[in-house]
Design a protein around this motif. Structure first.
Motif, PDB file in Angstrom:
ATOM      1  N   ILE A   6      85.277  26.164   3.515  1.00  0.00           N
ATOM      2  CA  ILE A   6      85.027  27.564   3.868  1.00  0.00           C
ATOM      3  C   ILE A   6      83.903  28.121   2.998  1.00  0.00           C
ATOM      4  CG2 ILE A   6      86.036  29.858   4.087  1.00  0.00           C
ATOM      5  CD1 ILE A   6      88.789  28.537   4.329  1.00  0.00           C
ATOM      6  N   GLU A   7      82.891  28.704   3.655  1.00  0.00           N
ATOM      7  CA  GLU A   7      81.746  29.282   2.951  1.00  0.00           C
ATOM      8  C   GLU A   7      82.187  30.369   1.976  1.00  0.00           C
ATOM      9  OE1 GLU A   7      78.681  30.627   5.613  1.00  0.00           O
ATOM     10  OE2 GLU A   7      77.362  31.211   3.969  1.00  0.00           O
ATOM     11  N   ALA A   8      81.598  30.482   0.798  1.00  0.00           N
ATOM     12  CA  ALA A   8      80.640  29.569   0.250  1.00  0.00           C
ATOM     13  C   ALA A   8      81.262  28.609  -0.771  1.00  0.00           C
ATOM     14  CB  ALA A   8      79.538  30.371  -0.460  1.00  0.00           C
TER      15      ALA A   8
ATOM     16  N   LYS B 250      80.330  31.985   7.369  1.00  0.00           N
ATOM     17  CA  LYS B 250      80.318  33.433   7.579  1.00  0.00           C
ATOM     18  C   LYS B 250      79.479  33.704   8.836  1.00  0.00           C
ATOM     19  CE  LYS B 250      82.681  34.316   3.792  1.00  0.00           C
ATOM     20  NZ  LYS B 250      82.137  34.275   2.449  1.00  0.00           N
TER      21      LYS B 250
ATOM     22  N   ASP C  71      90.815  40.228   7.006  1.00  0.00           N
ATOM     23  CA  ASP C  71      90.760  40.978   5.748  1.00  0.00           C
ATOM     24  C   ASP C  71      90.928  40.006   4.594  1.00  0.00           C
ATOM     25  OD1 ASP C  71      90.654  43.469   7.018  1.00  0.00           O
ATOM     26  OD2 ASP C  71      92.832  43.424   7.326  1.00  0.00           O
ATOM     27  N   LEU C  72      90.288  40.318   3.451  1.00  0.00           N
ATOM     28  CA  LEU C  72      90.556  39.552   2.246  1.00  0.00           C
ATOM     29  C   LEU C  72      90.819  40.509   1.098  1.00  0.00           C
ATOM     30  CD1 LEU C  72      87.298  37.691   1.048  1.00  0.00           C
ATOM     31  CD2 LEU C  72      87.295  39.551   2.637  1.00  0.00           C
ATOM     32  N   GLU C  73      91.000  39.963  -0.131  1.00  0.00           N
ATOM     33  CA  GLU C  73      91.460  40.811  -1.244  1.00  0.00           C
ATOM     34  C   GLU C  73      90.536  42.008  -1.438  1.00  0.00           C
ATOM     35  OE1 GLU C  73      91.702  38.904  -5.096  1.00  0.00           O
ATOM     36  OE2 GLU C  73      92.854  40.558  -5.937  1.00  0.00           O
TER      37      GLU C  73
ATOM     38  N   ASP D 218      89.378  25.143  -0.011  1.00  0.00           N
ATOM     39  CA  ASP D 218      88.742  26.361  -0.532  1.00  0.00           C
ATOM     40  C   ASP D 218      89.070  26.463  -2.025  1.00  0.00           C
ATOM     41  OD1 ASP D 218      87.219  28.655  -0.502  1.00  0.00           O
ATOM     42  OD2 ASP D 218      88.468  29.715   0.945  1.00  0.00           O
ATOM     43  N   ASP D 219      88.418  27.414  -2.697  1.00  0.00           N
ATOM     44  CA  ASP D 219      88.713  27.544  -4.129  1.00  0.00           C
ATOM     45  C   ASP D 219      89.954  28.398  -4.382  1.00  0.00           C
ATOM     46  OD1 ASP D 219      87.349  29.878  -3.364  1.00  0.00           O
ATOM     47  OD2 ASP D 219      86.493  30.192  -5.350  1.00  0.00           O
TER      48      ASP D 219
ATOM     49  N   THR E 206      94.962  36.711  -0.390  1.00  0.00           N
ATOM     50  CA  THR E 206      95.815  37.329   0.641  1.00  0.00           C
ATOM     51  C   THR E 206      96.097  36.370   1.796  1.00  0.00           C
ATOM     52  OG1 THR E 206      93.944  38.186   1.912  1.00  0.00           O
ATOM     53  CG2 THR E 206      94.801  39.588   0.158  1.00  0.00           C
ATOM     54  N   GLY E 207      95.300  35.303   1.881  1.00  0.00           N
ATOM     55  CA  GLY E 207      95.490  34.326   2.956  1.00  0.00           C
ATOM     56  C   GLY E 207      94.711  34.641   4.222  1.00  0.00           C
ATOM     57  N   GLY E 208      94.004  35.777   4.240  1.00  0.00           N
ATOM     58  CA  GLY E 208      93.261  36.136   5.454  1.00  0.00           C
ATOM     59  C   GLY E 208      92.197  35.115   5.814  1.00  0.00           C
ATOM     60  N   THR E 209      91.484  34.636   4.814  1.00  0.00           N
ATOM     61  CA  THR E 209      90.411  33.666   5.046  1.00  0.00           C
ATOM     62  C   THR E 209      90.990  32.357   5.575  1.00  0.00           C
ATOM     63  OG1 THR E 209      89.202  34.656   3.203  1.00  0.00           O
ATOM     64  CG2 THR E 209      88.496  32.469   3.934  1.00  0.00           C
TER      65      THR E 209
HETATM   66  O1  LIG Z   1      92.870  34.740   0.622  1.00  0.00           O
HETATM   67  P1  LIG Z   1      91.789  35.752   0.802  1.00  0.00           P
HETATM   68  O2  LIG Z   1      92.201  37.136   0.391  1.00  0.00           O
HETATM   69  O3  LIG Z   1      91.213  35.724   2.175  1.00  0.00           O
HETATM   70  O4  LIG Z   1      90.630  35.387  -0.216  1.00  0.00           O
HETATM   71  C1  LIG Z   1      90.204  34.070  -0.481  1.00  0.00           C
HETATM   72  C2  LIG Z   1      88.746  33.916  -0.163  1.00  0.00           C
HETATM   73  O5  LIG Z   1      87.965  34.824  -0.963  1.00  0.00           O
HETATM   74  C3  LIG Z   1      86.876  34.120  -1.523  1.00  0.00           C
HETATM   75  O6  LIG Z   1      85.806  34.062  -0.644  1.00  0.00           O
HETATM   76  P2  LIG Z   1      84.679  35.155  -0.470  1.00  0.00           P
HETATM   77  O7  LIG Z   1      84.782  35.693   0.917  1.00  0.00           O
HETATM   78  O8  LIG Z   1      84.702  36.122  -1.594  1.00  0.00           O
HETATM   79  O9  LIG Z   1      83.341  34.324  -0.431  1.00  0.00           O
HETATM   80  P3  LIG Z   1      82.431  33.347  -1.268  1.00  0.00           P
HETATM   81  O10 LIG Z   1      83.132  32.020  -1.300  1.00  0.00           O
HETATM   82  O11 LIG Z   1      81.249  33.354  -0.407  1.00  0.00           O
HETATM   83  O12 LIG Z   1      82.190  33.893  -2.648  1.00  0.00           O
HETATM   84  C4  LIG Z   1      87.432  32.744  -1.749  1.00  0.00           C
HETATM   85  O13 LIG Z   1      86.405  31.778  -1.895  1.00  0.00           O
HETATM   86  C5  LIG Z   1      88.269  32.518  -0.514  1.00  0.00           C
HETATM   87  O14 LIG Z   1      87.532  31.992   0.575  1.00  0.00           O
END
Ligand SMILES: O=P(O)(O)OC[C@H]1O[C@H](OP(=O)(O)OP(=O)(O)O)[C@H](O)[C@@H]1O
Ligand SMILES: Nc1ncnc2[nH]cnc12
Length: 184
Positions: free
Chosen positions: A69-71, A93, A107-109, A132-133, A137-140
């Protein structure tokens, strides 16, 4: 909710990871403690241990494709795919992929975002590990999971470096087995 048990490789990786993640207060907005993995990325020995643990997991799950998942997920997914000889699928994205895509807004955090995947990114029946890293919240993760399933993929798990359990990300990822190297 399903969780893959952590073995010795994941335990060793957790110690290394804990020593190479930096907390940044109030980024990108007040109240958020940002988990910065750049110290891990810039330390080859530590990065190798963490990538090795993810690769072991992917091998155990007999995956054929790693989806990143980007980035920040890209930085992990690519070396894992290379280590195990799997294909690599970027979940991007919005507006970055040139071909016909499926898209999902979530939605994310600290905001909202839209993810896209090429419609033909995964052949039906591919065994996909989503990487992913951070699971917050799990939205991504939920959006990426939906996109991959929509392409006919068999998503066999989600692997993350860190799970922010107080944000209950697993409530959004449903029955998808989640492996977190470190749970906070
Ligand atoms: O569980 P969630 O609340 O959805 O958040 C987790 C996501 O948030 C961050 O990505 P971000 O969109 O900040 O992007 P990046 O990797 O491009 O920095 C992280 O790398 C996850 O993908
Ligand atoms: N606290 C956090 N640190 C790093 N990445 C994140 N993605 C969502 N929440 C995050």
């Amino acid at each position: 909710m399903t969780s893959v048990e952590s073995g010795p490789a994941l335990g060793a990786a957790a110690e290394v990871l804990a020593a190479h993640v930096r907390d940044v207060q109030d980024f990108p907005k007040p109240g958020v403690v940002f988990k910065d993995i750049t110290p891990l990325l810039s330390t080859p020995a530590a990065f190798g241990v963490v990538i090795g643990a993810l690769a072991d997991l992917a091998r155990d799950l007999s995956v054929t494709t790693i989806a990143g998942i980007e980035a920040r997920g890209f930085l992990l997914a690519a070396p894992v795919a290379d280590r195990i000889g799997a294909g690599l699928v970027p979940v991007r994205k919005a507006g970055k992929l040139p071909g016909a895509t499926r898209r999902e807004t979530y939605d994310l955090e600290y905001g909202t975002a839209t993810l896209e995947i090429h419609q033909d990114a995964v052949a039906a029946g591919e065994r996909v590990l989503l990487v992913d890293d951070v699971l917050a919240t799990g939205g991504t993760a939920a959006a990426a999971h939906n996109l991959l399933r929509g392409c006919g993929a068999d998503v066999v798990g989600l692997a993350v470096l860190m799970e922010l359990s107080f944000l209950a990300g697993r409530d959004r990822t449903g029955a998808l087995p989640v492996t977190s190297i470190m749970t906070l």
